[in-house]
Every structure is written in C-alpha cells, then in structure tokens.
Design a protein around this motif. Sequence first.
Motif, mmCIF file in Angstrom:
data_model
loop_
_atom_site.group_PDB
_atom_site.id
_atom_site.type_symbol
_atom_site.label_atom_id
_atom_site.label_comp_id
_atom_site.label_asym_id
_atom_site.label_seq_id
_atom_site.Cartn_x
_atom_site.Cartn_y
_atom_site.Cartn_z
ATOM 1 N N CYS A 590 0.422 -3.674 -2.066
ATOM 2 C CA CYS A 590 -0.923 -3.244 -1.625
ATOM 3 C C CYS A 590 -1.030 -3.261 -0.007
ATOM 4 C CB CYS A 590 -2.007 -4.318 -2.082
ATOM 5 S SG CYS A 590 -1.342 -5.865 -1.508
ATOM 6 N N ASP A 614 -7.804 -8.261 -3.668
ATOM 7 C CA ASP A 614 -7.997 -7.728 -4.978
ATOM 8 C C ASP A 614 -7.002 -6.788 -5.576
ATOM 9 O OD1 ASP A 614 -8.144 -5.998 -3.000
ATOM 10 O OD2 ASP A 614 -9.951 -4.974 -3.575
ATOM 11 N N CYS A 615 -5.825 -7.230 -5.117
ATOM 12 C CA CYS A 615 -4.496 -6.617 -5.417
ATOM 13 C C CYS A 615 -4.113 -6.764 -6.926
ATOM 14 C CB CYS A 615 -3.125 -7.056 -4.607
ATOM 15 S SG CYS A 615 -1.661 -6.397 -5.208
ATOM 16 N N PRO A 616 -3.939 -5.652 -7.682
ATOM 17 C CA PRO A 616 -3.845 -5.932 -9.122
ATOM 18 C C PRO A 616 -2.784 -6.918 -9.533
ATOM 19 C CG PRO A 616 -3.889 -3.237 -8.504
ATOM 20 C CD PRO A 616 -3.986 -4.316 -7.226
ATOM 21 N N ILE A 618 -1.836 -9.611 -8.250
ATOM 22 C CA ILE A 618 -2.408 -10.834 -7.952
ATOM 23 C C ILE A 618 -3.393 -11.184 -9.005
ATOM 24 C CG2 ILE A 618 -3.817 -12.456 -6.509
ATOM 25 C CD1 ILE A 618 -1.091 -12.313 -5.794
ATOM 26 N N GLN A 619 -4.377 -10.161 -9.397
ATOM 27 C CA GLN A 619 -5.282 -10.374 -10.556
ATOM 28 C C GLN A 619 -4.870 -10.478 -11.836
ATOM 29 O OE1 GLN A 619 -8.679 -10.431 -9.788
ATOM 30 N NE2 GLN A 619 -8.187 -9.906 -7.698
ATOM 31 N N ASP A 620 -3.448 -9.789 -12.036
ATOM 32 C CA ASP A 620 -2.694 -9.923 -13.223
ATOM 33 C C ASP A 620 -1.895 -11.158 -13.334
ATOM 34 O OD1 ASP A 620 -3.928 -7.437 -13.732
ATOM 35 O OD2 ASP A 620 -2.235 -6.381 -13.520
ATOM 36 N N GLU A 621 -1.578 -11.838 -12.215
ATOM 37 C CA GLU A 621 -0.499 -13.079 -12.151
ATOM 38 C C GLU A 621 -1.278 -14.253 -13.125
ATOM 39 O OE1 GLU A 621 2.234 -15.094 -12.051
ATOM 40 O OE2 GLU A 621 2.359 -13.375 -10.967
ATOM 41 N N LYS A 624 -1.751 -19.236 -11.597
ATOM 42 C CA LYS A 624 -2.556 -19.058 -10.336
ATOM 43 C C LYS A 624 -2.253 -20.255 -9.579
ATOM 44 C CE LYS A 624 -5.367 -15.552 -11.874
ATOM 45 N NZ LYS A 624 -5.077 -14.288 -11.110
#
Length: 718
Positions: A590, A614-616, A618-621, A624
Amino acid sequence: MDVNKLKEKAASYLPPEQVEMIEQAYFMAEEAHRGQLRKSGDPYITHPVAVADILLDLQMDGYTVAASLLHDVVEDTPITLEQVQTKFGPEVAMLVDGVTKLRRIKYKSKEEQQAENHRKMFVAMAKDIRVILIKLADRLHNMRTLKYHPPEKQRQKAEETLEIFAPLAHRLGISTIKWELEDTALRYLNPQQYYRIVHLMNKKRTEREAYIQEVIATLKTQLKEINIENADVSGRPKHIYSIYKKMKSQHKEFNEIYDLLAIRIIVNDVRECYAALGLVHTHWKPMPGRFKDYIAMPKSNMYQSLHTTVIGPNGEPLEVQIRTKEMHKTAEYGIAAHWAYKEGKVVSKESLSDKLSWFREILDWQQDYGDAQEFMENLKTDLFSDVVFVFTPKGDVVELPAHSVPLDFAYRIHSEVGNRCIGAKINGKIEPLDTELKTGDIVEVLTSKHSYGPSKDWLKIAKSSHARNKIRQWFKREKREENIRRGREEIENELRKLNLDPHRFMTDEALLEVSTKYHFNQVDDMIAAVGYSGISALQIVNRLTEKFRKEQAIEEKALPETKPPVKKHFDQGVRVKGIDNLLVRFSRCCNPVPGDEIIGYITRGRGVSIHQVDCPNIQDEQDKERLIAVEWESEESNQTYHVDLEIRGSDRKGLLNEILTIVTDSKTNIQAVSGRADKNGTAVIEMTVAIYNKDHLQKVVDKIKRTKDIYAVRRVMS
C-alpha cells in the motif's frame, strides 16, 4: 362560457364550498379585468374563464380552478397578492404567485427576463405541480387565439411552446394538451408543411376509415371469443406534428409513412391486456423489434400500455395499443388524473412524490445556476429529452436521458459512486466511460476508494444535467479544500520565515479571533481566501503574531542581549506509540506516505511493517492482536516514498509524453512507467512516483487530472 356554465361543470364533481369559491374568484377576476380587451377584441375575462374550463375538463380541484381565474389579476390589475390571500387563503395565493411573471425587475434583455420567468415557474412547480397545470392550460388557450397576434409574436410563442410547454406536457403525461400544443405550434412555424399533411390525410381519409372499421370488427369478434367482454376498440389517427417529425427525422415522404393510424384496445384489467396481445399476435404476424411493454416498465410520465406493430390486412403495417381503462385515463390526463377528485377527496401530494422524484431535483439544480438561461438550457437537455432504460446487475431499472453514458448511470445511482468511478462494464464487457447506453443494457460501475475523483473531461462526457451538476459540486467542494490546504501552507511558510513555530501560533482560538476581525463567518473561509489570494498570508500572520511581537519588543528593551532564534528541526520517519528503538519498514502493498492514516503490524523477525489503515492485507489479516498503533513523527520530510498510480484516459498520440512532462515539471521523480491501450481506445498508464507526503501526492494528481482526455486517476494498492 359564463359563470353559470363554469359552476355547472364544477358542481358535477366538486363539493359545494369549492364551487362557491370558484364563483367568488370569477367575480373578483371579472371586476379586476373590466374594461380590458384581448387582441381579438373580446373582453379579457374570456381568457381566464377558458383556462378554468380546460382545468375543469381535467377535473382539477377547486383551489386550482379558482387560481386559474385569478392568474392574471396580480400581473395586470391593481389587485395585490395579499388581497388574493386574504379572500381565498394561502393555497390559492401560492398558485397565483407561481404563474405570475417577474415584471418589476429590470433585466439586460428580453431573453434574460423570459429565462427568469421560466425559472420562477419551475421552482414554484417543484413545490406544487398544480402551478404548471395552470400554466399549460393558459398556454393552450393562448395558442388557440394566436392568430390575432403579429407574425413575429406568433413564431416566438410557437417556438417557446415546442421547446418548453409541449415537452413538459409530455413529461407530465397529459397527451390531450401535448398534441394540441404541438399541432398548433407547427401551424405557425411551418404552415406549408402543416396544411400539406392535412390535405394528404384528408385525401385518404375514406380509404383509411374503411380499413380501420374492418380491423375493429375483426378484433371485437375475436375478443368476445376469448371472453374479453366490453372491450373498447377504436382507431386513433396520428397527430400532424408526429407525422411531420417522422418525415423530417427519417427523411421520408408522406406516402412512405404507413402507421398513420393505430388501433387502441381498452380492456378491464392487466390480465386481459396480455390476453389481447396474444390474440393480435396470433391473428397477424408481429414485426420484429416493434413490441414495447410499458406496463411492466412504465414511462417516466406514468404512461402504461402495450405497443406492437403487426402486418395487418392488405399487408400494411398496423400499430396496436392495448391498455386498461385506468391506464387510458392516465395516458390522456397524466399527472392531472392523479389530482382529480376520487370519491370527494383529492389524492395527496405525498402519494405523488415517487412519480415526481425527477421534479424535486429542479430545486437542487436552480441553486447551482446564477444564470437563468444556463438553468433553462440544462433543464431542456435533461427533462425534455427521450429516455433509455438500463439495468443494474441486480435487475433494478434506471431511467436516464437518451444518449446517456456510464457516468450518467453512476451518478444516478449515488453521487459517491460517480465520484469514485474508474470504469464500467456494459453487458459484462469493460467499455469506455463515453459509451452511449441503449435500452436493455446491464451496467456495472467499477469504483475504487483510492480514486482521486472526477476529471474536468467528465463535464464533456456526461450527458445528463444531473451528472454534470454533481461533478460541478465535487469540483466546487474540492477547490475549496484545495484552497484551504494551500492557504494553510502559505500561513505556515510565512511563520517559518520568521523562525516561528506554526503549531504555537495557529491554534483554533487564535485563528477564530483573527477570522472574526476580518469578518469571515468561519476560520476555513479565511484560510481558503488566503489560498485563492483574496487576502495575503502575511496579513494573517501579522494578526496571529501581534501579541507575541509586542511582548518580544518589551523583552528586548529589558534584555538587549537575546538568544539567536532556533530553527525548528523536523524529524523523519514513523514512531511506534509507547515503544522506542523498534525496527520499522514500509509495506510495498500500500506504500504509505506521510499524511496517510497508518497502522503497524508486528512481523516475525522483521520488526514492525507500516501499512495504510485501509490496506486490504491488514483488513484481511486474521491475527488482529499483532496490530499496533503507530504515528508519523512529522508530515514534513526530506525522505521520499514510492507511490503507484493508475491513470486512465482516451488513447491519443502524445498522451504519455504529456503526463511525463507534467509530473517532471512538478519536481517529482518518476521511478517506473508503463502504458497500454485496449481495443476500446482506453489508455491505461501505470506509474511509480517518488513522493514527500500526501499533499505532494495530491498536487501531482491534480495536475494529471487537468490534462485533456484523462478520465480517472487512482492510487494502486496491491
């Protein structure tokens, strides 16, 4: 027609108190206009009475009929709007005001005055549709008596009727008024063609009538055989203006127009509509591509009917329209049919809101146009054009003006969908944003939250005023934000020239105090004014530092030896909140830059990886717990960061060179570039640039977007 005939017609469907109100309105109008004459030499009162009679034929409510009788008293007599309100109440007064012309204001030209009159009428109409129904009835009677005016006036009124009032009657579905307005206007604009068509139609009248009677007799017999009772089957001759328009647009002679008349079948319910259609197609061969189902997909003016063209007796094309009685009433009277009294009460305005959603936009539009003539041109383009029906991927129908493109569709869905649009699929295939849409197309808008918004070229590509207005609004808002950003930078730079810390002096309280002194409503208004050079940054800085400079002067008198000013040192990099000396690295997926919202991810053995929030990836990780708060040490840096951009536009010679020059001129290093063009003529340029911070990136993107033929610029995240 005298007042007694008006009362008699009104009493056939209106309650006694409204009939009484109509009578009182007549007496006020008759007294006010006494002594005034029409161009024909008739007493002036004959005009408002004729307008009221037209509205009674449409079965309008008593308030509308009373207002129609009074529609010229405020404009042409000493009676005031306040007097009308006192006697008849606010509802009648509002309707009278809506159709009253603006004569007390001076305008540069007659055209400007006419445009302002129309704007006033449309704004009033958006609040209450009955305003335009009075205006249409007024125009219809004026067209009926146009022969008493000089030729120049006849032509001007006829052109205005064809440009505005007839299309408006069509949009409201009032075909009885629309056809008469169009035919009468043609008689004055092109009398030679008008009377030629009338003559040719009369020549073949006997032959056509015999043909129609044969078709009607056949259909009535067959409808009874399939148990469709009480069907009304009749012939409908084509109107003169529609024949003229077809001859002109299709370059045909009169003898080449076959569908000079149509058969209309009116049945009891929708089931019988489709049964009758099956019978017609069984008996006569349908012509391919000539069937339209306006029952399943009604027109924007609420019109519903089945249309088909078949090869009828003698091998000639025959148009057949099939509808219910309720549909026929709406086809003839349109929106007026929904105002008509039903069992003693008028349909509420709220029940019409969905049918008139396009009308509500008028109020929004008119606020964006200082120029009434520009407002009217946009209105004509959008409201009075033909329409296409396209589908969303979920099957929802979206109605758009003819010649619309995917951008119009995107903004019709939602303004944010339009602003984030980077491309479109039509029937599953990626197409350019300027592709013309056709009825039946399935359109999917491709969006990206990393898109940098509309480009200036979109204003040329979009066909609907709805979309163009949304794009203009975006630029207006964006330009303000750009001015605020530029203004803030200029103030900060002036403070740094004085070796002063901007954070110390540019507090909310200090800025508010200065903006009040300069009479700005908000702090942002003042900073934006600096951005567009309405006020200088030095003026603001002088105010911000006024107290400090006075204190410093006092100190200097007391202590001659002062310490040299210390220049601010700007740190670089990223700090992990609460932890020192941690290895950090920037993710390549990103590519965050100073100014982006960031978050850290604790890797195994490689320290903390910095991502955009909002990096994909990180969102999919899933894990958390390994996320950690981080922050930029400063948004000012001498370090550069790599950012990937995707630029889309219309493929043309020299486009890539232009973009490379623009980026280089902005003192930005290009790390990598590649380009390609697809078979649809869309150029896609992928570029990696070295950026100092988010503001630097925004400036580069803004310059690229101003390039001719560029559709979209977005920041790429892998």
